[in-house]
Design an enzyme around this catalytic site. Structure first.
Site, PDB file in Angstrom:
ATOM      1  N   ASP A  14       0.884  -1.426   0.254  1.00 36.12           N
ATOM      2  CA  ASP A  14       0.125   0.065   0.259  1.00 36.12           C
ATOM      3  C   ASP A  14       1.192   0.943  -0.123  1.00 36.12           C
ATOM      4  OD1 ASP A  14      -2.208  -1.747  -0.014  1.00 36.12           O
ATOM      5  OD2 ASP A  14      -2.636  -1.477   2.122  1.00 36.12           O
ATOM      6  N   ALA A 235       8.198   4.910   6.620  1.00 40.76           N
ATOM      7  CA  ALA A 235       8.171   4.258   5.844  1.00 40.76           C
ATOM      8  C   ALA A 235       7.007   3.051   6.572  1.00 40.76           C
ATOM      9  CB  ALA A 235       9.019   3.032   6.613  1.00 40.76           C
ATOM     10  N   LYS A 236       6.380   1.759   6.164  1.00 47.10           N
ATOM     11  CA  LYS A 236       5.040   1.374   7.058  1.00 47.10           C
ATOM     12  C   LYS A 236       5.230   1.097   8.010  1.00 47.10           C
ATOM     13  CE  LYS A 236       3.523   0.827   2.257  1.00 47.10           C
ATOM     14  NZ  LYS A 236       4.153  -0.311   2.109  1.00 47.10           N
ATOM     15  N   ARG A 237       6.301   0.798   8.467  1.00 47.35           N
ATOM     16  CA  ARG A 237       6.958   0.106   9.842  1.00 47.35           C
ATOM     17  C   ARG A 237       6.737   1.392  11.146  1.00 47.35           C
ATOM     18  NH1 ARG A 237      11.292  -0.435   7.436  1.00 47.35           N
ATOM     19  NH2 ARG A 237      12.737   1.510   8.197  1.00 47.35           N
ATOM     20  N   ASP A 238       5.900   2.237  10.504  1.00 48.64           N
ATOM     21  CA  ASP A 238       6.011   3.703  11.378  1.00 48.64           C
ATOM     22  C   ASP A 238       4.668   4.028  11.167  1.00 48.64           C
ATOM     23  OD1 ASP A 238       8.589   4.794  11.290  1.00 48.64           O
ATOM     24  OD2 ASP A 238       8.109   5.766   9.433  1.00 48.64           O
TER      25      ASP A 238
END
Ligand code: GLU
Length: 291
Positions: A14, A235-238
Site C-alpha cells: 500500500d 515507512a510502513k513500519r512507522d
C-alpha cells in the site's frame, strides 16, 4: 499527447501518506500546467499480488483522476528490450558477470566515485566472456563515457550527479528501473517528471541515457519526502500511515496532506487555485502517525 505528467508507483504494497502526497503533487504540477496525467505501475520488480489495484483505489479515494488506463511495465518488455538492443548494437554496453558481493569488495578505482561500479568486467576479452557466460547469465551495463551529467530541476535548480556504468538489464533478464523509466517516459509522451527527491541523484543518469537514445529530456521536479518523528524516511513500519489505516482512525488524509502543503481546499481541483511551485514547502514533511 504533447504535454504529460505522471505518477509511477511500484506496487510493492500500500502507498503511505508520503507517497500519496507525492502523487497529489505530481497531479497538481500536471493539471496546473494543462498537462495530461498518467499512472504507470512499475511492477518489474517487487510487485505484490493485488497491490496495484489497492494503490489505484487509494489514489481515487484521494480524489485524483488520470487519463487513460494505467499501464504496467510488465506488459512492455519488448520496448525495453528494443532500447537495450540498440545500445548493445551501438557498442554502448558491456556484459557484467559480477555478483553484488564482488562489486562491494572490489577496490574502487581512484577516478571513480565511491559506490560506482568498479569497472571489473569493462575490458574482458571475448574469450573471457565466453567462459564466464557458461557460469552465469551476465547483466548488461552501460559503458558510460561521461563521469557526470547535469539536469535542471524546477525545485532544485541545476543538479549534477555522477554517472557510472549502471545496469540496464539485470542478470535475471529483468530490465533495470533506470532504463525502463527513460523508455516509458518517452514512449508515453511524458515531459514532466514529478517524484520524491530520493530520486534526485538518479535524474542525471536517466537524462544521460535519454540523450544517448536520442530522446527528449523531461522537466524534473523532485519534491521533499515525508519523514517519521525520528527524521528518517517515512515507512510502513512507522504505524498507521496508509490511506486505509489512517481513515479507520478518523484521520482525513486529504486534509492532512493539503495542510502540509499550505494549500486550502477539500478536493485536488480546489487546490489548483492556490498551487504555485514557487511557494511549495522545500523542507521534508514530518508526519507523526496517530497512536
Ligand atoms: N517507481 C518508483 C518509486 O516508486 C518511482 C519512479 C519514478 O517516478 O521515476 O519509487
Amino acid at each position: 499527447m504533447s504535454a504529460t505528467g505522471r505518477f509511477a508507483p511500484s506496487p510493492s504494497g500500500d502507498l503511505h501518506i508520503g507517497n500519496l502526497r507525492t502523487a497529489l503533487l505530481a497531479w497538481l504540477f500536471a493539471r496546473s500546467t494543462g498537462r495530461a496525467f498518467l499512472i504507470r505501475l512499475e511492477d518489474l520488480d517487487r510487485a505484490r499480488p493485488g497491490a496495484a489495484e489497492r494503490q489505484l483505489e487509494d489514489l481515487r479515494a484521494l480524489g485524483l483522476d488520470w487519463d487513460g488506463d494505467p499501464v504496467r511495465q510488465t506488459g512492455r518488455r519488448a520496448l525495453y528490450d528494443t532500447a537495450i538492443d540498440r545500445l548493445v548494437a551501438d557498442g554502448r554496453t558491456f556484459e557484467c558477470f559480477c555478483t553484488r558481493r564482488e562489486i562491494l569488495e572490489a577496490p574502487s578505482a581512484p577516478h571513480r566515485p565511491p559506490g560506482a561500479y568498479p569497472g571489473t568486467c569493462r575490458e574482458l576479452s571475448e574469450a573471457e566472456r565466453a567462459t564466464r557466460r557458461a557460469e552465469r547469465t551476465p547483466a548488461i551495463r552501460l559503458r558510460a563515457d561521461v563521469e557526470a551529467w547535469t539536469v535542471q530541476d524546477l525545485l532544485h535548480g541545476e543538479v549534477t550527479a555522477d554517472v557510472d556504468d549502471f545496469v540496464l538489464r539485470r542478470g535475471d533478464g529483468v530490465p533495470a528501473y533506470n532504463l525502463a523509466v527513460v523508455v516509458d517516459d518517452d514512449e508515453q509522451g511524458v515531459d514532466q517528471v514529478v517524484r520524491g527527491d530520493d530520486l534526485l541523484t538518479s535524474a542525471p543518469r536517466q537524462a544521460h541515457l535519454a540523450d544517448l537514445l536520442g530522446l527528449d529530456i523531461p522537466k524534473y521536479a523532485h519534491v521533499p519526502l515525508a519523514l517519521n518523528a525520528a527524521g528518517q524516511r517515512l515507512a510502513k513500519r512507522d504505524g498507521a500511515v496508509t490511506y486505509r489505516e489512517l481513515t479507520e482512525r478518523g484521520v482525513d488524509v486529504f486534509a492532512t496532506i493539503a495542510e502540509s502543503l499550505g494549500l486550502p481546499g477539500s478536493t485536488p481541483r480546489q487546490l489548483l487555485d492556490s498551487f504555485d511551485p514557487a511557494t511549495l514547502p522545500r523542507a521534508p514533511w514530518t508526519f507523526k502517525p496517530p497512536t
